[in-house]
Scaffold this motif. Structure first.
Motif, PDB file in Angstrom:
ATOM      1  N   UNK A   1     -11.430 -61.688 -62.878  1.00  0.00           N
ATOM      2  CA  UNK A   1     -11.268 -60.241 -62.859  1.00  0.00           C
ATOM      3  C   UNK A   1     -10.051 -59.894 -63.684  1.00  0.00           C
ATOM      4  N   UNK A   2      -9.666 -58.641 -63.692  1.00  0.00           N
ATOM      5  CA  UNK A   2      -8.455 -58.272 -64.425  1.00  0.00           C
ATOM      6  C   UNK A   2      -7.864 -56.994 -63.847  1.00  0.00           C
TER       7      UNK A   2
ATOM      8  N   UNK B   1     -17.184 -61.519 -65.675  1.00  0.00           N
ATOM      9  CA  UNK B   1     -16.019 -60.727 -65.276  1.00  0.00           C
ATOM     10  C   UNK B   1     -16.452 -59.751 -64.189  1.00  0.00           C
ATOM     11  N   UNK B   2     -15.676 -59.665 -63.119  1.00  0.00           N
ATOM     12  CA  UNK B   2     -15.962 -58.766 -62.011  1.00  0.00           C
ATOM     13  C   UNK B   2     -14.728 -57.922 -61.710  1.00  0.00           C
ATOM     14  N   UNK B   3     -14.926 -56.625 -61.511  1.00  0.00           N
ATOM     15  CA  UNK B   3     -13.828 -55.720 -61.180  1.00  0.00           C
ATOM     16  C   UNK B   3     -14.260 -54.814 -60.041  1.00  0.00           C
ATOM     17  N   UNK B   4     -13.275 -54.210 -59.372  1.00  0.00           N
ATOM     18  CA  UNK B   4     -13.558 -53.191 -58.368  1.00  0.00           C
ATOM     19  C   UNK B   4     -12.821 -51.921 -58.763  1.00  0.00           C
TER      20      UNK B   4
ATOM     21  N   UNK C   1     -19.723 -55.656 -62.727  1.00  0.00           N
ATOM     22  CA  UNK C   1     -19.631 -56.946 -63.391  1.00  0.00           C
ATOM     23  C   UNK C   1     -20.319 -56.954 -64.739  1.00  0.00           C
ATOM     24  N   UNK C   2     -19.905 -57.898 -65.577  1.00  0.00           N
ATOM     25  CA  UNK C   2     -20.543 -58.119 -66.869  1.00  0.00           C
ATOM     26  C   UNK C   2     -20.495 -59.614 -67.167  1.00  0.00           C
TER      27      UNK C   2
END
Length: 214
Positions: free
Chosen positions: A96-97, A131-134, A174-175
């Motif tokens: 993630x980032x 890549x996963x983010x919230x 996510x991508x």
């Protein structure tokens, strides 16, 4: 190439996009970034990705397999923020980032360009696969930014934080590396259509309202 095959003992090389350059964070940068953090703390709901963990990276440095870049403009080499990976796992290939752009430098396309450059670095150079983010559900600007980059909504998580009498929720997006590589050549988000040196009509130093994100 397996994820994170690049040696972690060597400094991360610079990564250059259309508007910004991602580079190693120096000691002199940390005071500037902490100042940005104090400004951003007043706008916590507008942060992108792992907001508070992004702030902490200025103080503790990168941990484990995570990396931390300063974001500076290609023209003028002005520091405008920073971005760090969060929970980069070479075994699963997921990461993630968190990213922060100083309020006075928002709405210039820097966040979109920096995220695109980071994704290219992690997918194409370091071999990560997803890549996963919230993102807070009320942060429409950030949701739109990620959708424009090719992220897909994967679920919604109820948050225990209550703000103004309402329970907030998080959107998980996510991508994958394949989805990122398959984007059309002009699917580079907002900055791709504006051109490399376009500036917002209100001028570079216009300050965005508290509810607007980079």
């Amino acid at each position: 190439m397996r994820p994170d095959a690049v040696s972690r003992s060597a400094p991360e090389p610079e990564q250059v996009g259309r508007k910004v350059r991602l580079r190693e964070v120096g000691l002199r940068d940390r005071r500037v970034l902490m100042g940005f953090d104090r400004d951003m703390a007043r706008e916590a709901s507008t942060l992108i990705g792992g907001g508070h963990r992004h702030w902490a990276s200025h103080r503790s440095g990168s941990a484990g397999d995570d990396i931390h870049f300063g974001i500076e403009t290609v023209r003028g080499r002005m520091l405008v923020g920073s971005v760090c990976t969060i929970g980069a796992d070479p075994v699963t290939g997921h990461f993630g980032y968190g990213i922060g752009i100083a309020p006075r430098h928002q709405r210039c396309g820097y966040a979109t360009d920096a995220i695109t450059v980071l994704l290219a670095h992690m997918f194409e150079q370091r071999g990560f696969r997803k890549c996963e983010v919230t993102v807070y559900g009320g942060n429409l600007a950030s949701l739109s930014l990620h959708a424009g980059l090719g992220f897909r909504e994967e679920g919604r998580l109820r948050d225990t934080e209550v703000v103004r009498g309402e329970i907030k929720y998080l959107v998980r997006m996510g991508i994958t590396a394949e989805e990122f590589a398959a984007r059309p050549s002009d699917g580079l988000g907002d900055f791709g259509r504006r051109g490399q040196h376009r500036r917002p009509r209100r001028g570079k130093h216009w300050r965005a309202p508290a509810a607007v994100t980079g």
